[in-house]
Design a protein around this motif. Structure first.
Motif, PDB file in Angstrom:
ATOM      1  N   THR A 233     -43.102 -59.028 -21.704  1.00  0.00           N
ATOM      2  CA  THR A 233     -43.502 -60.432 -21.822  1.00  0.00           C
ATOM      3  C   THR A 233     -43.594 -60.839 -23.287  1.00  0.00           C
ATOM      4  OG1 THR A 233     -45.876 -59.896 -21.821  1.00  0.00           O
ATOM      5  CG2 THR A 233     -44.822 -60.326 -19.676  1.00  0.00           C
TER       6      THR A 233
ATOM      7  N   THR B 102     -42.255 -70.647 -21.437  1.00  0.00           N
ATOM      8  CA  THR B 102     -42.728 -70.967 -20.092  1.00  0.00           C
ATOM      9  C   THR B 102     -44.077 -71.665 -20.169  1.00  0.00           C
ATOM     10  OG1 THR B 102     -41.612 -68.989 -19.245  1.00  0.00           O
ATOM     11  CG2 THR B 102     -43.231 -70.029 -17.803  1.00  0.00           C
TER      12      THR B 102
ATOM     13  N   TRP C 219     -32.435 -67.114 -22.654  1.00  0.00           N
ATOM     14  CA  TRP C 219     -33.258 -67.083 -21.439  1.00  0.00           C
ATOM     15  C   TRP C 219     -33.749 -65.687 -21.090  1.00  0.00           C
ATOM     16  CZ3 TRP C 219     -32.005 -64.317 -17.043  1.00  0.00           C
ATOM     17  CH2 TRP C 219     -30.709 -63.798 -16.974  1.00  0.00           C
TER      18      TRP C 219
ATOM     19  N   SER D 245     -39.691 -73.596 -16.996  1.00  0.00           N
ATOM     20  CA  SER D 245     -39.020 -73.095 -18.189  1.00  0.00           C
ATOM     21  C   SER D 245     -38.510 -74.253 -19.035  1.00  0.00           C
ATOM     22  CB  SER D 245     -37.850 -72.188 -17.788  1.00  0.00           C
ATOM     23  OG  SER D 245     -37.193 -71.704 -18.948  1.00  0.00           O
TER      24      SER D 245
ATOM     25  N   TYR E  97     -39.116 -60.860 -19.348  1.00  0.00           N
ATOM     26  CA  TYR E  97     -37.727 -60.434 -19.536  1.00  0.00           C
ATOM     27  C   TYR E  97     -37.668 -58.919 -19.403  1.00  0.00           C
ATOM     28  CZ  TYR E  97     -39.180 -58.893 -24.216  1.00  0.00           C
ATOM     29  OH  TYR E  97     -39.809 -58.265 -25.251  1.00  0.00           O
TER      30      TYR E  97
ATOM     31  N   SER F 199     -43.607 -65.487 -20.991  1.00  0.00           N
ATOM     32  CA  SER F 199     -42.257 -65.466 -20.448  1.00  0.00           C
ATOM     33  C   SER F 199     -41.881 -64.009 -20.227  1.00  0.00           C
ATOM     34  CB  SER F 199     -41.265 -66.109 -21.425  1.00  0.00           C
ATOM     35  OG  SER F 199     -41.537 -67.485 -21.609  1.00  0.00           O
TER      36      SER F 199
ATOM     37  N   TYR G 134     -36.541 -70.246 -25.543  1.00  0.00           N
ATOM     38  CA  TYR G 134     -37.106 -70.539 -24.225  1.00  0.00           C
ATOM     39  C   TYR G 134     -38.589 -70.220 -24.226  1.00  0.00           C
ATOM     40  CZ  TYR G 134     -32.607 -71.230 -21.924  1.00  0.00           C
ATOM     41  OH  TYR G 134     -31.392 -71.737 -21.530  1.00  0.00           O
TER      42      TYR G 134
ATOM     43  N   TYR H  73     -42.450 -66.567 -26.228  1.00  0.00           N
ATOM     44  CA  TYR H  73     -41.171 -67.283 -26.248  1.00  0.00           C
ATOM     45  C   TYR H  73     -40.043 -66.258 -26.323  1.00  0.00           C
ATOM     46  CZ  TYR H  73     -41.168 -66.286 -31.271  1.00  0.00           C
ATOM     47  OH  TYR H  73     -41.198 -65.650 -32.486  1.00  0.00           O
TER      48      TYR H  73
ATOM     49  N   GLU I  92     -45.111 -72.778 -12.620  1.00  0.00           N
ATOM     50  CA  GLU I  92     -44.548 -72.498 -13.927  1.00  0.00           C
ATOM     51  C   GLU I  92     -43.164 -73.124 -14.082  1.00  0.00           C
ATOM     52  OE1 GLU I  92     -44.641 -68.289 -14.632  1.00  0.00           O
ATOM     53  OE2 GLU I  92     -46.851 -68.241 -14.735  1.00  0.00           O
TER      54      GLU I  92
END
Length: 289
Positions: free
Chosen positions: A210, A230, A217, A239, A201, A199, A228, A213, A237
């Protein structure tokens, strides 16, 4: 209660004294984990239905799921509805800090479809009675929020003498990425053979980072907040999240989400919530052998 997030993701009304607007009994259980006929409100005495709702301005004839689904609403619309369905799960009991009123959000389903009732007025005593499978009558307003069709500002009563019903999960894995998936919105569903991927962010410096989790979000939360993660399937992909108001930090599924590793193949179950696309509230995670 409702969180502002960004994410990449049948019962007949013909029963008698033991029916919740109709249907049959299911004795199945869920891991941690609607009928074309309309039932008139004045017939409830014969079918063991609910006491008079405390929200008469929204109370009316009990709708079948098909009748409910046929009501078209846009963002900002509110259409009065009354339905009967079975409790599959519930979120925490929320207390409004200004009014002191308490409410919960319910995941409801029958054999024709499912409903999400957001912010239903509920006492602490009644909250404890909202066990899985119990039949309730809900009066509120159908609305849509970021693609999620829900019943808002509702009140409920228990349906006296009704049967119980617990939905089996419907495997919707092959429907991911298709228009058909939305027809299962709010149902209890399963996904099999999903691969955990990173995931992404932005970290505190604004750089892309990355993790297997995220807390929230965008990973701006902390332990105890929504988790969250992925997953990928057939090259696309999606979510998923563990909704903390549904499964808190001490639950098995929350801990399982925190233990996810990139590359693992997992199977999941949960409720097909919608936020700008499929955004399921996961209640069970199993690492495939």
């Amino acid at each position: 209660m409702k969180k502002f997030v960004s994410a990449a993701l049948a019962l007949c009304l013909a029963g008698a004294m033991t029916a919740c607007a109709g249907g049959t009994t299911s004795d199945s259980t869920v891991d941690e984990s609607s009928s074309t006929a309309s039932v008139a409100a004045d017939s409830t005495a014969e079918t063991g239905a609910a006491e008079e709702t405390s929200s008469p301005e929204t109370a009316g004839e009990v709708m079948s799921y098909d009748e409910y689904a046929a009501i078209e609403v846009q963002e900002g619309d509110q259409v009065p509805v009354t339905i009967q369905a079975y409790v599959q799960d519930k979120q925490i009991l929320y207390t409004d800090s200004e009014t002191g009123k308490t409410s919960t959000s319910l995941y409801l389903q029958d054999q024709d479809g499912a409903y999400f009732a957001y912010g239903v007025e509920c006492s602490a005593e009644d909250y404890d009675k909202l066990t899985q499978g119990v039949c309730v009558q809900v009066s509120g307003y159908k609305a849509v929020w970021s693609g999620e069709y829900e019943i808002m500002d509702g009140t409920f009563t228990f349906v006296d003498g009704a049967d119980t019903y617990v939905a089996e999960p419907v495997d919707v894995t092959e429907l991911l990425g298709t228009d058909e998936l939305e027809s299962h919105q709010n149902q209890y569903v399963s996904f099999t053979g999903m691969t955990v991927v990173d995931s992404t962010y932005q970290d505190a410096d604004g750089n892309e980072a990355t993790a297997p989790y995220l807390y929230g979000w965008d990973n701006s939360g902390s332990e105890g907040d929504d988790v969250y993660f992925t997953v990928s399937y057939n090259g696309a992909e999606y979510s998923f999240l563990v909704e903390s108001d549904l499964r808190g930090g001490d639950s098995d599924v929350y801990k399982a989400a925190e233990a996810l590793q990139v590359g693992q193949t997992i199977n999941c179950e949960g409720f097909l919530y919608w936020y700008e696309g499929a955004n399921p509230h996961i209640t069970s995670i199993t690492v495939a052998e």
